[in-house]
Structure formats: C-alpha cells, structure tokens
Design an enzyme around this catalytic site. Structure first.
Site, PDB file in Angstrom:
ATOM      1  N   LYS A  62      58.981   1.005  23.396  1.00  0.00           N
ATOM      2  CA  LYS A  62      58.195  -0.229  23.371  1.00  0.00           C
ATOM      3  C   LYS A  62      56.778  -0.094  23.935  1.00  0.00           C
ATOM      4  CE  LYS A  62      60.122  -2.600  21.418  1.00  0.00           C
ATOM      5  NZ  LYS A  62      60.351  -2.319  19.964  1.00  0.00           N
ATOM      6  N   HIS A 123      61.203   9.645  22.248  1.00  0.00           N
ATOM      7  CA  HIS A 123      61.144   8.857  23.484  1.00  0.00           C
ATOM      8  C   HIS A 123      61.611   9.711  24.663  1.00  0.00           C
ATOM      9  CE1 HIS A 123      60.092   5.199  21.521  1.00  0.00           C
ATOM     10  NE2 HIS A 123      61.277   4.868  21.072  1.00  0.00           N
ATOM     11  N   SER A 153      58.763  -6.368  26.549  1.00  0.00           N
ATOM     12  CA  SER A 153      58.966  -5.969  25.161  1.00  0.00           C
ATOM     13  C   SER A 153      60.346  -5.331  24.985  1.00  0.00           C
ATOM     14  CB  SER A 153      57.858  -5.000  24.748  1.00  0.00           C
ATOM     15  OG  SER A 153      57.990  -4.627  23.406  1.00  0.00           O
TER      16      SER A 153
HETATM   17  P1  A3P Z   1      55.749  -6.663  21.830  1.00  0.00           P
HETATM   18  O1  A3P Z   1      57.253  -6.716  21.909  1.00  0.00           O
HETATM   19  O2  A3P Z   1      55.115  -6.911  23.165  1.00  0.00           O
HETATM   20  O3  A3P Z   1      55.191  -7.531  20.775  1.00  0.00           O
HETATM   21  P2  A3P Z   1      57.298   0.459  19.867  1.00  0.00           P
HETATM   22  O4  A3P Z   1      56.720   0.701  18.521  1.00  0.00           O
HETATM   23  O5  A3P Z   1      57.049   1.524  20.856  1.00  0.00           O
HETATM   24  O6  A3P Z   1      58.735   0.051  19.762  1.00  0.00           O
HETATM   25  O7  A3P Z   1      56.505  -0.789  20.490  1.00  0.00           O
HETATM   26  C1  A3P Z   1      56.661  -2.074  19.977  1.00  0.00           C
HETATM   27  C2  A3P Z   1      55.637  -2.973  20.630  1.00  0.00           C
HETATM   28  O8  A3P Z   1      54.338  -2.640  20.125  1.00  0.00           O
HETATM   29  C3  A3P Z   1      55.875  -4.439  20.331  1.00  0.00           C
HETATM   30  O9  A3P Z   1      55.351  -5.155  21.448  1.00  0.00           O
HETATM   31  C4  A3P Z   1      55.002  -4.600  19.091  1.00  0.00           C
HETATM   32  O10 A3P Z   1      54.677  -5.918  18.783  1.00  0.00           O
HETATM   33  C5  A3P Z   1      53.785  -3.795  19.532  1.00  0.00           C
HETATM   34  N1  A3P Z   1      52.929  -3.414  18.399  1.00  0.00           N
HETATM   35  C6  A3P Z   1      53.268  -2.776  17.266  1.00  0.00           C
HETATM   36  N2  A3P Z   1      52.210  -2.652  16.455  1.00  0.00           N
HETATM   37  C7  A3P Z   1      51.172  -3.242  17.089  1.00  0.00           C
HETATM   38  C8  A3P Z   1      49.801  -3.463  16.750  1.00  0.00           C
HETATM   39  N3  A3P Z   1      49.286  -3.076  15.585  1.00  0.00           N
HETATM   40  N4  A3P Z   1      49.020  -4.089  17.647  1.00  0.00           N
HETATM   41  C9  A3P Z   1      49.523  -4.510  18.846  1.00  0.00           C
HETATM   42  N5  A3P Z   1      50.806  -4.335  19.206  1.00  0.00           N
HETATM   43  C10 A3P Z   1      51.622  -3.711  18.344  1.00  0.00           C
END
Ligand code: A3P
Length: 310
Positions: A62, A123, A153
């Site tokens: 996340k 990860h 998140s």
């Molecule tokens: P949130 O849950 O705070 O919205 P991962 O890809 O490591 O699983 O992380 C997911 C997090 O990154 C989520 O956060 C998601 O919304 C955010 N995320 C993914 N793409 C994004 C983007 N283009 N801009 C900002 N946040 C992004």
C-alpha cells in the site's frame, strides 16, 4: 484457434479459483509473517535467479506500488497508453513471491514466460529478497509512504481483500501495524532496511508524498535511473496517464478485473483515495499521540524524511 484452446486469462484463472480463496493464515519466514502459500514455496522463491537487466520495484504493501509500476511501464514504452493496456498490472509486472490456489499463475510462473529485461514487483523486506538480485546488481526502485497513511490504506485493503487476514477493529489494527503483525511484517523494519542499503546497492528510494507533490519531478528521477531519455511531451503524457483520476478509471490498473468475491469493492475500491494526510480523519488525537510516541522509539536509529502532509 478453437476458443477452448486459448490460454486462460489471469482474471478467468482468479474466477476459477475463487472458491479456494479465503483469508489465508500467516506463517513466519525469518520472523516475517507471510501468507501460507508464500511460505510453503519459500525455497523456490528465494532461489529465483533474475537477469542483471531485470528491474525490481519493492514496496511495503500500500505504499504506491501500482502507481510506480504504471509509471515505469509507461517510461519503458515511450508513454504508449495502448501498449500499457496489453494486460493487467499483475501480468505485465509479475509479483515475485505471490503464490495462490491453481489455476492462478504464481509470480514465478509468469516470470518463466517472459524474457528479460523484466520488471518485477515485490513486497519482501530487503533481507528476504532473493540474493540473485544483489549478485546480479539489478536496479531496484523502492517506494516508501508515511506510516500513518500507509496504515490507513492497508486497513481498507485488508478489509476488502479476502486473501488477507481479517483486520479486526481499527484500534486493534493500529497495534498490529506497530508490532509488525501484518502480512510482510514490520513497516518500520521494511523502510529502514532499504534506506540503509540504498547507496551500497544503488537503490532508487522514492516517497509516495514526493510523487503526489510533484509527479513530473519524480517521474524524471525514475527516467534517469533507468538511463532513459524521453521528450517533454511524453513525460507530460505520463504525468497525466498516472494521475489518480485516470488510473482509477483504467481497468488494466485499477484491479476491477479481480472478482468481488476476492477484492470486495463494496467495502473499498482498490483505487481508494490516493491522498496524503487521509490519516487525520482516521486517528483520534489519543491514537495519534500513542502512535507518534511509539514511532519515535521505533525510528530513533534512523533519519528518514517522511512527511505526513504536503
Ligand atoms: P489509498 O488506499 O490511500 O487510496 P499499492 O499499489 O502499493 O497497493 O498502493 C495502493 C495505494 O496507492 C492506494 O492508496 C491507492 O489509491 C494509491 N494509488 C494508486 N495509484 C495512485 C495514483 N495514481 N495517485 C495517487 N495514489 C495512488
């Protein structure tokens, strides 16, 4: 080709396996809790031999993995949005250690079908990354996100992702996070492990907050690290294509291809908010104080410039 002979798509494989999916228990590898499927295949995963040209994107869950994967794929394909819609993120950039019930292909299965140079997601904390990545001096991009937003998140993700352990109530979840009892272990150890080795091992260490604040600047940093040189108009296009709003609507990156029985989007979408500072509406003042005091203790031996607001 007869339709029946076509290879099964990733989303079809997940749908087929849906009945075998439940909240998998965690088993520790060297003190790091991992999903039992991963632990059971640990010897295969740790023996993985990358090619020196392979690129690793490493994150604590996340922290902005999918975002960085999309930026990298677009940089490697001259900002061509259509090429980057050739398959879902999980197929274009395999998740090294993921192992799931058949017929879902594992990360290692997908990697076997691809020729280097490949982009690979992990990860794993630095001490569990297969040695071959360091022996072969592979490039590694690490993305870190401030602990409080990362925790929030992860909490929503653990509620919606039916393969992760039940998160339980919010106030207990904060303690699980602080004690490193979540899949892939301690956030504190994770961010510190890569930070300490970033110079030695030529790791590009990025922050979610920096990408949010100035995506263009950070995309250029990634471009230079990858020894690429793209014109301004393409960089501008990549900034736009990797904005939260555009990615949220892109079915190849927003994980909507995963059936609701696995990723329950009625609880939370994968692309949830994408903000810096969302923690403020989740932590009570008392929780924030307690978390900060513990944070100061756990991070006392290192000075990583995290920002909880921008
Ligand atoms: P949130 O849950 O705070 O919205 P991962 O890809 O490591 O699983 O992380 C997911 C997090 O990154 C989520 O956060 C998601 O919304 C955010 N995320 C993914 N793409 C994004 C983007 N283009 N801009 C900002 N946040 C992004």
């Amino acid at each position: 080709m007869d339709k029946k002979e076509e290879p099964m798509s990733y989303s079809e494989a997940i749908s087929k396996a849906a009945s075998a999916i439940y909240r998998f228990p965690l088993i520790e590898v060297q003190g790091v809790p991992l999903m039992n499927w991963i632990t059971n295949s640990w010897s295969l995963i740790s023996a993985f031999q990358p090619d020196p040209s392979d690129l690793l994107i490493a994150t604590y869950p996340k922290a902005g993995t999918t975002w960085t994967q999309e930026i990298v794929d677009l940089l490697l394909h001259d900002g061509d949005a259509e090429v980057c819609k050739r398959a879902p993120t999980a197929v274009r950039i395999p998740f090294l250690e993921i192992q799931s019930p058949p017929p879902i292909p594992s990360g290692l299965d997908l990697l076997k079908t691809m020729k280097p140079p490949r982009v690979i997601k992990t990860h794993l904390p630095i001490q569990l990354v297969p040695k071959g990545f360091w022996e072969n001096k592979c490039k590694v991009i690490y993305v870190a996100r401030n602990a409080k937003d990362n925790l929030v998140s992860y909490y929503y993700f653990d509620r919606m992702n039916q393969t992760q352990p039940e998160p339980g109530p919010w106030d207990q979840y904060i303690h699980k996070f602080m004690r490193g009892k979540l899949p892939w272990g301690s956030w504190y150890d994770h961010v510190k492990g890569y930070w300490r080795e970033k110079e030695n091992r030529n790791i590009l260490y990025l922050f979610f907050e920096d990408i949010k604040e100035n995506p263009r600047r950070e995309i250029l940093r990634i471009m230079h690290y990858l020894d690429l040189s793209l014109p301004d108009d393409i960089i501008n296009k990549i900034v736009q294509l990797t904005s939260f709003e555009v990615m949220k609507d892109n079915p190849m990156v927003n994980y909507t291809f995963i059936p609701n029985t696995v990723f329950d989007s009625s609880i939370s979408p994968f692309m949830r908010k994408g903000e810096v500072g969302d923690w403020i509406i989740h932590f009570t003042p008392a929780q924030s104080k307690m978390f900060d005091e513990d944070y100061t203790r756990q991070m006392a031996d290192v000075d990583i410039p995290f920002r909880t607001s921008i």
